[in-house]
Design a protein around this motif. Structure first.
Motif, PDB file in Angstrom:
ATOM      1  N   PRO A  79       0.819  -1.221   0.000  1.00 49.84           N
ATOM      2  CA  PRO A  79       0.000   0.000   0.000  1.00 49.84           C
ATOM      3  C   PRO A  79       0.853   1.271   0.000  1.00 49.84           C
ATOM      4  CG  PRO A  79      -0.937  -1.614   1.483  1.00 49.84           C
ATOM      5  CD  PRO A  79       0.373  -2.183   1.017  1.00 49.84           C
ATOM      6  N   GLU A  80       2.042   1.209   0.589  1.00 54.45           N
ATOM      7  CA  GLU A  80       2.926   2.372   0.630  1.00 54.45           C
ATOM      8  C   GLU A  80       3.483   2.733  -0.744  1.00 54.45           C
ATOM      9  OE1 GLU A  80       2.256   0.670   4.424  1.00 54.45           O
ATOM     10  OE2 GLU A  80       3.152  -0.301   2.653  1.00 54.45           O
ATOM     11  N   ASP A  81       3.325   1.857  -1.705  1.00 53.48           N
ATOM     12  CA  ASP A  81       3.768   2.156  -3.069  1.00 53.48           C
ATOM     13  C   ASP A  81       2.733   2.963  -3.847  1.00 53.48           C
ATOM     14  OD1 ASP A  81       5.075  -1.149  -3.081  1.00 53.48           O
ATOM     15  OD2 ASP A  81       6.242   0.703  -2.924  1.00 53.48           O
ATOM     16  N   THR A  82       1.581   3.182  -3.250  1.00 57.69           N
ATOM     17  CA  THR A  82       0.548   3.983  -3.900  1.00 57.69           C
ATOM     18  C   THR A  82       1.067   5.402  -4.130  1.00 57.69           C
ATOM     19  OG1 THR A  82      -1.258   2.714  -2.937  1.00 57.69           O
ATOM     20  CG2 THR A  82      -1.752   4.964  -3.646  1.00 57.69           C
ATOM     21  N   GLN A 120       3.580  13.054 -17.655  1.00 59.89           N
ATOM     22  CA  GLN A 120       2.455  13.577 -16.897  1.00 59.89           C
ATOM     23  C   GLN A 120       2.079  12.692 -15.717  1.00 59.89           C
ATOM     24  OE1 GLN A 120      -0.762  14.467 -19.650  1.00 59.89           O
ATOM     25  NE2 GLN A 120       0.147  16.453 -20.100  1.00 59.89           N
ATOM     26  N   GLY A 121       2.605  11.494 -15.677  1.00 60.39           N
ATOM     27  CA  GLY A 121       2.379  10.629 -14.541  1.00 60.39           C
ATOM     28  C   GLY A 121       1.280   9.612 -14.768  1.00 60.39           C
ATOM     29  N   THR A 122       1.411   8.496 -14.066  1.00 55.60           N
ATOM     30  CA  THR A 122       0.382   7.463 -14.097  1.00 55.60           C
ATOM     31  C   THR A 122       0.132   6.999 -12.668  1.00 55.60           C
ATOM     32  OG1 THR A 122      -0.266   5.350 -15.093  1.00 55.60           O
ATOM     33  CG2 THR A 122       2.053   5.582 -14.516  1.00 55.60           C
ATOM     34  N   GLN A 123      -1.124   6.878 -12.316  1.00 55.20           N
ATOM     35  CA  GLN A 123      -1.499   6.544 -10.939  1.00 55.20           C
ATOM     36  C   GLN A 123      -1.345   5.041 -10.699  1.00 55.20           C
ATOM     37  OE1 GLN A 123      -2.688   8.607  -8.260  1.00 55.20           O
ATOM     38  NE2 GLN A 123      -2.397   6.703  -7.102  1.00 55.20           N
ATOM     39  N   VAL A 124      -0.697   4.713  -9.600  1.00 56.29           N
ATOM     40  CA  VAL A 124      -0.621   3.332  -9.122  1.00 56.29           C
ATOM     41  C   VAL A 124      -1.259   3.299  -7.742  1.00 56.29           C
ATOM     42  CG1 VAL A 124       0.903   1.481  -8.353  1.00 56.29           C
ATOM     43  CG2 VAL A 124       1.434   2.748 -10.448  1.00 56.29           C
ATOM     44  N   THR A 125      -2.265   2.465  -7.587  1.00 56.70           N
ATOM     45  CA  THR A 125      -2.949   2.332  -6.312  1.00 56.70           C
ATOM     46  C   THR A 125      -2.872   0.881  -5.861  1.00 56.70           C
ATOM     47  OG1 THR A 125      -4.478   4.116  -6.885  1.00 56.70           O
ATOM     48  CG2 THR A 125      -5.124   2.653  -5.083  1.00 56.70           C
ATOM     49  N   VAL A 126      -2.335   0.686  -4.665  1.00 56.13           N
ATOM     50  CA  VAL A 126      -2.217  -0.662  -4.102  1.00 56.13           C
ATOM     51  C   VAL A 126      -3.180  -0.746  -2.926  1.00 56.13           C
ATOM     52  CG1 VAL A 126      -0.672  -2.408  -3.161  1.00 56.13           C
ATOM     53  CG2 VAL A 126       0.205  -0.693  -4.777  1.00 56.13           C
ATOM     54  N   SER A 127      -4.222  -1.519  -3.124  1.00 57.67           N
ATOM     55  CA  SER A 127      -5.267  -1.583  -2.108  1.00 57.67           C
ATOM     56  C   SER A 127      -6.063  -2.863  -2.274  1.00 57.67           C
ATOM     57  CB  SER A 127      -6.194  -0.372  -2.222  1.00 57.67           C
ATOM     58  OG  SER A 127      -7.274  -0.488  -1.315  1.00 57.67           O
ATOM     59  N   SER A 128      -6.546  -3.363  -1.149  1.00 56.56           N
ATOM     60  CA  SER A 128      -7.410  -4.545  -1.204  1.00 56.56           C
ATOM     61  C   SER A 128      -8.867  -4.126  -1.239  1.00 56.56           C
ATOM     62  CB  SER A 128      -7.136  -5.445  -0.001  1.00 56.56           C
ATOM     63  OG  SER A 128      -7.299  -4.715   1.214  1.00 56.56           O
TER      64      SER A 128
END
Length: 119
Positions: A88-91, A111-119
């Protein structure tokens, strides 16, 4: 002018994997001295994730801990970030960067790309 276009971000569960891709294009630059990745969490400064200098060895942030792998396709002016064992800290928003041989310390940014680590 340099354009960096990232892809591959998204939502992944903890422990999962993602591969980010970035393609660079420019009318004036045919190859890049360095390409890599930074990331930013809202409210915090951007931080280095990994960079790869042409002909050199990868440079990783300590928090990568052998979980991420950076690679380049020099013919395509592309850089990739294979991320495994995501936490999750990699979000964060992940940004592609590149610098030319003429100005090695001046990064162009995607411009960036979103990475979300979540259950």
């Amino acid at each position: 002018q340099v354009h960096l276009v990232e892809s591959g971000g998204g939502l992944v569960q903890p422990g999962g994997s993602l591969k980010l891709s970035c393609a660079a294009s420019s009318d004036s630059i045919s190859s890049f001295y360095v390409m890599g990745w930074y990331r930013q969490v809202p409210g915090k400064e951007r931080e280095l994730v990994a960079t790869l200098i042409t002909g050199g060895s990868p440079n990783y942030a300590d928090f990568v801990k052998d979980r991420f792998g950076i690679s380049r396709d020099y013919a395509k002016n592309a850089v990739y970030l294979q991320m495994t064992t995501l936490e999750p800290e990699d979000t964060a928003v992940y940004y592609c960067v590149a610098a030319s041989w003429v100005s090695k310390a001046d990064f162009y940014w995607g411009q960036g790309t979103q990475v979300t680590v979540s259950s």
